[in-house]
Write a protein that holds these residues in place. Structure first.
Motif, PDB file in Angstrom:
ATOM      1  N   ALA A  43       0.839  -1.206   0.000  1.00 48.88           N
ATOM      2  CA  ALA A  43       0.000   0.000   0.000  1.00 48.88           C
ATOM      3  C   ALA A  43       0.872   1.252   0.000  1.00 48.88           C
ATOM      4  O   ALA A  43       0.588   2.215  -0.725  1.00 48.88           O
ATOM      5  CB  ALA A  43      -0.928  -0.006   1.209  1.00 48.88           C
ATOM      6  N   ASP A  44       1.937   1.243   0.803  1.00 49.99           N
ATOM      7  CA  ASP A  44       2.854   2.388   0.842  1.00 49.99           C
ATOM      8  C   ASP A  44       3.534   2.581  -0.515  1.00 49.99           C
ATOM      9  O   ASP A  44       3.710   3.711  -0.975  1.00 49.99           O
ATOM     10  CB  ASP A  44       3.914   2.192   1.930  1.00 49.99           C
ATOM     11  N   PHE A  45       3.898   1.476  -1.143  1.00 53.69           N
ATOM     12  CA  PHE A  45       4.543   1.547  -2.454  1.00 53.69           C
ATOM     13  C   PHE A  45       3.596   2.175  -3.474  1.00 53.69           C
ATOM     14  O   PHE A  45       3.986   3.047  -4.248  1.00 53.69           O
ATOM     15  CB  PHE A  45       4.964   0.143  -2.890  1.00 53.69           C
ATOM     16  N   LYS A  46       2.354   1.732  -3.458  1.00 59.24           N
ATOM     17  CA  LYS A  46       1.365   2.274  -4.400  1.00 59.24           C
ATOM     18  C   LYS A  46       1.044   3.737  -4.125  1.00 59.24           C
ATOM     19  O   LYS A  46       0.650   4.464  -5.027  1.00 59.24           O
ATOM     20  CB  LYS A  46       0.090   1.439  -4.354  1.00 59.24           C
ATOM     21  N   ALA A  47       1.232   4.181  -2.883  1.00 60.57           N
ATOM     22  CA  ALA A  47       0.945   5.565  -2.527  1.00 60.57           C
ATOM     23  C   ALA A  47       2.057   6.520  -2.950  1.00 60.57           C
ATOM     24  O   ALA A  47       1.868   7.737  -2.936  1.00 60.57           O
ATOM     25  CB  ALA A  47       0.714   5.675  -1.019  1.00 60.57           C
ATOM     26  N   LEU A  48       3.205   5.985  -3.316  1.00 58.95           N
ATOM     27  CA  LEU A  48       4.315   6.846  -3.734  1.00 58.95           C
ATOM     28  C   LEU A  48       4.005   7.526  -5.059  1.00 58.95           C
ATOM     29  O   LEU A  48       3.222   7.028  -5.872  1.00 58.95           O
ATOM     30  CB  LEU A  48       5.592   6.011  -3.905  1.00 58.95           C
ATOM     31  N   GLU A  49       4.659   8.654  -5.279  1.00 63.98           N
ATOM     32  CA  GLU A  49       4.587   9.329  -6.569  1.00 63.98           C
ATOM     33  C   GLU A  49       5.251   8.423  -7.608  1.00 63.98           C
ATOM     34  O   GLU A  49       6.159   7.654  -7.273  1.00 63.98           O
ATOM     35  CB  GLU A  49       5.314  10.677  -6.512  1.00 63.98           C
ATOM     36  N   PRO A  50       4.820   8.479  -8.859  1.00 67.73           N
ATOM     37  CA  PRO A  50       5.396   7.596  -9.880  1.00 67.73           C
ATOM     38  C   PRO A  50       6.926   7.636  -9.934  1.00 67.73           C
ATOM     39  O   PRO A  50       7.568   6.593 -10.035  1.00 67.73           O
ATOM     40  CB  PRO A  50       4.780   8.099 -11.181  1.00 67.73           C
ATOM     41  N   LYS A  51       7.506   8.831  -9.846  1.00 68.69           N
ATOM     42  CA  LYS A  51       8.964   8.949  -9.890  1.00 68.69           C
ATOM     43  C   LYS A  51       9.594   8.211  -8.712  1.00 68.69           C
ATOM     44  O   LYS A  51      10.564   7.467  -8.866  1.00 68.69           O
ATOM     45  CB  LYS A  51       9.365  10.422  -9.876  1.00 68.69           C
ATOM     46  N   ASP A  52       9.037   8.391  -7.509  1.00 64.48           N
ATOM     47  CA  ASP A  52       9.568   7.733  -6.316  1.00 64.48           C
ATOM     48  C   ASP A  52       9.353   6.221  -6.375  1.00 64.48           C
ATOM     49  O   ASP A  52      10.171   5.447  -5.879  1.00 64.48           O
ATOM     50  CB  ASP A  52       8.917   8.296  -5.055  1.00 64.48           C
ATOM     51  N   ARG A  53       8.255   5.806  -6.988  1.00 66.91           N
ATOM     52  CA  ARG A  53       7.973   4.382  -7.128  1.00 66.91           C
ATOM     53  C   ARG A  53       9.031   3.717  -8.011  1.00 66.91           C
ATOM     54  O   ARG A  53       9.505   2.617  -7.725  1.00 66.91           O
ATOM     55  CB  ARG A  53       6.579   4.196  -7.722  1.00 66.91           C
ATOM     56  N   VAL A  55      12.114   4.791  -8.484  1.00 60.68           N
ATOM     57  CA  VAL A  55      13.368   4.780  -7.722  1.00 60.68           C
ATOM     58  C   VAL A  55      13.371   3.614  -6.735  1.00 60.68           C
ATOM     59  O   VAL A  55      14.361   2.877  -6.626  1.00 60.68           O
ATOM     60  CB  VAL A  55      13.577   6.128  -6.996  1.00 60.68           C
ATOM     61  N   MET A  56      12.274   3.411  -6.035  1.00 57.73           N
ATOM     62  CA  MET A  56      12.184   2.321  -5.070  1.00 57.73           C
ATOM     63  C   MET A  56      12.274   0.974  -5.787  1.00 57.73           C
ATOM     64  O   MET A  56      12.969   0.062  -5.336  1.00 57.73           O
ATOM     65  CB  MET A  56      10.879   2.411  -4.281  1.00 57.73           C
ATOM     66  N   PHE A  57      11.590   0.841  -6.908  1.00 57.67           N
ATOM     67  CA  PHE A  57      11.621  -0.398  -7.676  1.00 57.67           C
ATOM     68  C   PHE A  57      13.048  -0.718  -8.116  1.00 57.67           C
ATOM     69  O   PHE A  57      13.509  -1.857  -8.020  1.00 57.67           O
ATOM     70  CB  PHE A  57      10.687  -0.274  -8.884  1.00 57.67           C
ATOM     71  N   GLU A  58      13.754   0.314  -8.582  1.00 59.77           N
ATOM     72  CA  GLU A  58      15.136   0.137  -9.023  1.00 59.77           C
ATOM     73  C   GLU A  58      16.021  -0.323  -7.865  1.00 59.77           C
ATOM     74  O   GLU A  58      16.873  -1.199  -8.027  1.00 59.77           O
ATOM     75  CB  GLU A  58      15.666   1.439  -9.616  1.00 59.77           C
ATOM     76  N   LYS A  59      15.810   0.247  -6.691  1.00 62.10           N
ATOM     77  CA  LYS A  59      16.606  -0.150  -5.521  1.00 62.10           C
ATOM     78  C   LYS A  59      16.317  -1.592  -5.113  1.00 62.10           C
ATOM     79  O   LYS A  59      17.214  -2.315  -4.678  1.00 62.10           O
ATOM     80  CB  LYS A  59      16.332   0.788  -4.354  1.00 62.10           C
ATOM     81  N   LEU A  60      15.075  -2.022  -5.260  1.00 59.08           N
ATOM     82  CA  LEU A  60      14.720  -3.388  -4.885  1.00 59.08           C
ATOM     83  C   LEU A  60      15.232  -4.417  -5.891  1.00 59.08           C
ATOM     84  O   LEU A  60      15.483  -5.569  -5.529  1.00 59.08           O
ATOM     85  CB  LEU A  60      13.197  -3.511  -4.738  1.00 59.08           C
ATOM     86  N   LEU A  61      15.392  -4.008  -7.144  1.00 61.09           N
ATOM     87  CA  LEU A  61      15.843  -4.937  -8.178  1.00 61.09           C
ATOM     88  C   LEU A  61      17.205  -5.549  -7.863  1.00 61.09           C
ATOM     89  O   LEU A  61      17.466  -6.700  -8.196  1.00 61.09           O
ATOM     90  CB  LEU A  61      15.910  -4.244  -9.539  1.00 61.09           C
ATOM     91  N   LYS A  62      18.075  -4.786  -7.225  1.00 62.04           N
ATOM     92  CA  LYS A  62      19.421  -5.304  -6.973  1.00 62.04           C
ATOM     93  C   LYS A  62      19.405  -6.491  -6.016  1.00 62.04           C
ATOM     94  O   LYS A  62      20.379  -7.237  -5.945  1.00 62.04           O
ATOM     95  CB  LYS A  62      20.342  -4.205  -6.456  1.00 62.04           C
ATOM     96  N   TYR A  63      18.295  -6.688  -5.315  1.00 62.81           N
ATOM     97  CA  TYR A  63      18.200  -7.833  -4.419  1.00 62.81           C
ATOM     98  C   TYR A  63      17.629  -9.067  -5.120  1.00 62.81           C
ATOM     99  O   TYR A  63      17.608 -10.150  -4.545  1.00 62.81           O
ATOM    100  CB  TYR A  63      17.336  -7.491  -3.201  1.00 62.81           C
ATOM    101  N   THR A  64      17.168  -8.921  -6.346  1.00 58.76           N
ATOM    102  CA  THR A  64      16.585 -10.047  -7.061  1.00 58.76           C
ATOM    103  C   THR A  64      17.335 -10.405  -8.330  1.00 58.76           C
ATOM    104  O   THR A  64      17.326 -11.563  -8.724  1.00 58.76           O
ATOM    105  CB  THR A  64      15.116  -9.763  -7.446  1.00 58.76           C
ATOM    106  N   LEU A  65      17.964  -9.429  -8.967  1.00 58.97           N
ATOM    107  CA  LEU A  65      18.692  -9.687 -10.202  1.00 58.97           C
ATOM    108  C   LEU A  65      20.191  -9.648  -9.950  1.00 58.97           C
ATOM    109  O   LEU A  65      20.658  -8.807  -9.184  1.00 58.97           O
ATOM    110  CB  LEU A  65      18.348  -8.629 -11.261  1.00 58.97           C
ATOM    111  N   PRO A  66      20.943 -10.522 -10.593  1.00 55.91           N
ATOM    112  CA  PRO A  66      22.393 -10.465 -10.412  1.00 55.91           C
ATOM    113  C   PRO A  66      22.956  -9.191 -11.032  1.00 55.91           C
ATOM    114  O   PRO A  66      22.455  -8.703 -12.041  1.00 55.91           O
ATOM    115  CB  PRO A  66      22.899 -11.704 -11.147  1.00 55.91           C
TER     116      PRO A  66
END
Length: 98
Positions: A43-53, A55-66
């Motif tokens: 819910a917090d993720f969806k509440a973020l502004e698109p730009k911030d979302r 940025v957050m998505f990009e930061k989380l990717l490093k934990y899933t993709l090599p």
């Protein structure tokens, strides 16, 4: 008193491949925390502004993709035979035509 190698109760140290207890406990706690708060986090993720979302998505990717490492290629053309150089030229010509 400083720790001196070989003077602990376990002179050989932790066996290779055996997980660290603290790291294992912390990972388990983080997993439980995330699982228990998943709905709120989404819910917090969806509440973020698109730009911030993004940025957050990009930061989380490093934990899933090599992570890709930069590579470099060097070739000493002076040490190559004429046949090897011809093969490289033919491969380059072929890749440009495709």
């Amino acid at each position: 008193m400083a720790f001196k190698q070989g003077e602990s109760g376990n002179k050989t140290g932790r066996p290779k491949g055996k997980p660290n207890k603290v790291t294992g406990n912390l990972r388990e706690w983080i997993n439980k925390f995330i699982n228990n708060n998943r709905e709120q986090m989404e819910a917090d993720f969806k509440a973020l502004e698109p730009k911030d979302r993004i940025v957050m998505f990009e930061k989380l990717l490093k934990y899933t993709l090599p992570t890709l490492q930069a590579t470099s290629l060097t070739a000493d053309f002076a040490k190559m035979t004429d046949e090897q150089l011809d093969e490289i030229i033919n491969q380059l010509k072929k890749s440009n035509n495709d």
